[in-house]
Design an enzyme around this catalytic site. Structure first.
Site, PDB file in Angstrom:
ATOM      1  N   ASN A   3       0.899  -1.264   0.007  1.00 14.03           N
ATOM      2  CA  ASN A   3      -0.016  -0.065   0.033  1.00 14.03           C
ATOM      3  C   ASN A   3       0.736   1.178   0.070  1.00 14.03           C
ATOM      4  OD1 ASN A   3      -1.658   2.053   0.483  1.00 14.03           O
ATOM      5  ND2 ASN A   3      -2.260   1.263   2.494  1.00 14.03           N
ATOM      6  N   TRP A   4       1.015   1.916  -1.001  1.00 16.49           N
ATOM      7  CA  TRP A   4       1.743   3.145  -1.344  1.00 16.49           C
ATOM      8  C   TRP A   4       1.298   4.373  -0.516  1.00 16.49           C
ATOM      9  CZ3 TRP A   4       4.973   3.418  -6.592  1.00 16.49           C
ATOM     10  CH2 TRP A   4       5.748   2.265  -6.699  1.00 16.49           C
ATOM     11  N   LYS A   5       0.116   4.341  -0.221  1.00 22.64           N
ATOM     12  CA  LYS A   5      -0.687   5.387   0.165  1.00 22.64           C
ATOM     13  C   LYS A   5      -0.254   6.494  -0.771  1.00 22.64           C
ATOM     14  CE  LYS A   5      -0.159   3.180   4.562  1.00 22.64           C
ATOM     15  NZ  LYS A   5      -0.044   3.413   6.170  1.00 22.64           N
ATOM     16  N   HIS A  49      -9.312   1.133   5.031  1.00 21.56           N
ATOM     17  CA  HIS A  49      -7.910   1.291   5.704  1.00 21.56           C
ATOM     18  C   HIS A  49      -8.391   2.384   7.046  1.00 21.56           C
ATOM     19  CE1 HIS A  49      -4.126   2.456   6.687  1.00 21.56           C
ATOM     20  NE2 HIS A  49      -3.753   1.647   6.073  1.00 21.56           N
ATOM     21  N   GLU A  86      -6.800   4.853   7.924  1.00 25.86           N
ATOM     22  CA  GLU A  86      -6.681   6.353   7.713  1.00 25.86           C
ATOM     23  C   GLU A  86      -7.734   6.860   6.989  1.00 25.86           C
ATOM     24  OE1 GLU A  86      -2.972   5.727   5.340  1.00 25.86           O
ATOM     25  OE2 GLU A  86      -2.051   5.218   7.345  1.00 25.86           O
ATOM     26  N   GLU A 106      -5.223  -5.100  10.893  1.00 25.83           N
ATOM     27  CA  GLU A 106      -4.248  -4.004  11.105  1.00 25.83           C
ATOM     28  C   GLU A 106      -4.571  -3.272  12.224  1.00 25.83           C
ATOM     29  OE1 GLU A 106      -2.257  -2.777   7.067  1.00 25.83           O
ATOM     30  OE2 GLU A 106      -3.771  -1.764   7.278  1.00 25.83           O
ATOM     31  N   GLY A 144       2.899   2.063  10.604  1.00 26.52           N
ATOM     32  CA  GLY A 144       3.697   3.130  10.700  1.00 26.52           C
ATOM     33  C   GLY A 144       4.417   3.540  12.221  1.00 26.52           C
ATOM     34  N   SER A 165       3.661  -2.513  10.264  1.00 24.92           N
ATOM     35  CA  SER A 165       4.899  -2.381  10.366  1.00 24.92           C
ATOM     36  C   SER A 165       5.489  -3.555   9.872  1.00 24.92           C
ATOM     37  CB  SER A 165       5.175  -2.124  11.911  1.00 24.92           C
ATOM     38  OG  SER A 165       4.892  -0.525  12.174  1.00 24.92           O
ATOM     39  N   GLY A 168       2.829  -1.165   4.359  1.00 16.99           N
ATOM     40  CA  GLY A 168       2.831   0.256   3.951  1.00 16.99           C
ATOM     41  C   GLY A 168       4.261   0.805   3.684  1.00 16.99           C
ATOM     42  N   GLY A 169       5.032   1.199   4.639  1.00 14.19           N
ATOM     43  CA  GLY A 169       6.270   1.881   4.453  1.00 14.19           C
ATOM     44  C   GLY A 169       7.259   1.161   3.781  1.00 14.19           C
TER      45      GLY A 169
HETATM   46  P1  PGA Z   1       2.972  -0.006   7.538  1.00 19.20           P
HETATM   47  O1  PGA Z   1       1.394   0.491   7.146  1.00 19.20           O
HETATM   48  O2  PGA Z   1       3.429  -0.897   7.014  1.00 19.20           O
HETATM   49  O3  PGA Z   1       3.745   1.516   7.415  1.00 19.20           O
HETATM   50  O4  PGA Z   1       2.709   0.084   9.249  1.00 19.20           O
HETATM   51  C1  PGA Z   1       0.543  -0.563   6.613  1.00 19.20           C
HETATM   52  C2  PGA Z   1      -0.598  -0.054   6.246  1.00 19.20           C
HETATM   53  O5  PGA Z   1      -1.045   0.970   6.752  1.00 19.20           O
HETATM   54  O6  PGA Z   1      -1.429  -0.896   5.661  1.00 19.20           O
END
Ligand code: PGA
Length: 244
Positions: free
Chosen positions: A8-10, A90, A92, A160, A166, A203, A224-225
């Site tokens: 997930n590149w956001k 998600h 967010e 998640e 993050g 993470s 994500g990251g």
């Molecule tokens: P992260 O994000 O791997 O940076 O913790 C995961 C996500 O938000 O899907």
């Protein structure tokens, strides 16, 4: 069923990153792992061209098929651009855009109607975890799926924990196993069916990927990251391949 690694590149990425990832990944053709890259939708076409060996996915979609919804994208538009998956719910989006679990279930249903596989994210906050409400929260987030006309066999659920996204903090592996098993059991009981795949996200990186993929309950990861770092992504895919 093959393991799933979803990046997930956001709101990150660029043509330069796509070409960087493509150069490194060109040689990597995992046999037993399905890799899905979810860049910002504006890059979906390029992601498909640069990373043809991987599937692509959107990061969100509308509940609607078409109409006067400025700024929105329908699931069929994502599908037109070659996407196979779409992330919905998600944390967010739940938090910053006040999306309810009912709305998210409708998005998942819209995705399925357009032929996409929804990746439904669920997870508790730190406060909810500290008062022992994790399973109650997950139950509340899953429940609207039962009324949304969803084919639960063709859905991917990503657990998640919000506090893990993050932050570099993850639950213990026993805790992850128990929660993933609980989700599978919940779906099997409530919907009288087995769920497609259940992922862990929060993470995930090159250092913890092997121990995560060592858990029998894990069908994949949502990253994500670390999905923006080519070396980490490569290690995560290899860890998935090693346990497939
Ligand atoms: P992260 O994000 O791997 O940076 O913790 C995961 C996500 O938000 O899907």
């Amino acid at each position: 069923m093959s393991k799933l690694v979803v990046g997930n590149w956001k709101m990150n990425g660029s043509f330069a990153l796509l070409s960087d990832v493509a150069k490194t990944m060109d040689e990597l053709r995992p046999q037993n792992v399905e890799v899905v890259v979810c860049p910002p939708s504006i890059y979906l076409n390029e992601a498909k061209c640069f990373l043809g060996q991987f599937a692509t996915g959107g990061q969100d979609c509308s509940t609607e098929v078409a109409g006067a919804y400025t700024g929105e994208l329908s699931a069929s538009m994502l599908s037109d651009y070659g996407a196979k998956y779409v992330i919905v719910g998600h944390s967010e989006r739940r938090m910053r855009h006040q999306e309810s679990s009912e709305l998210i279930a409708k998005k998942a249903a819209a995705a399925q109607s357009a032929g996409l596989t929804p990746i439904l994210c669920i997870g508790e906050t730190k406060e909810e975890k500290l008062v022992g409400a994790t399973l109650q929260v997950l139950h509340g987030q899953l429940l609207p799926c039962l009324d949304a006309n969803l084919d639960l066999q063709k859905i991917v659920v990503a657990y998640e924990p919000v506090w893990s996204i993050g932050t570099g903090e993850t639950p213990g592996t026993d805790e992850i196993s128990e929660t993933l098993a609980w989700i599978k059991d919940w779906l099997a009981k409530q919907a009288k069916t087995t769920v497609g795949r259940v992922l862990y996200g929060g993470s995930v990186n090159g250092d913890n990927a092997s121990s995560l993929f060592g858990l029998p309950e894990i069908d994949g990861v949502l990253v994500g990251g670390a999905s923006l770092k080519v070396a980490d992504l490569e290690t995560i895919i290899s860890a998935a391949e090693a346990t497939a």
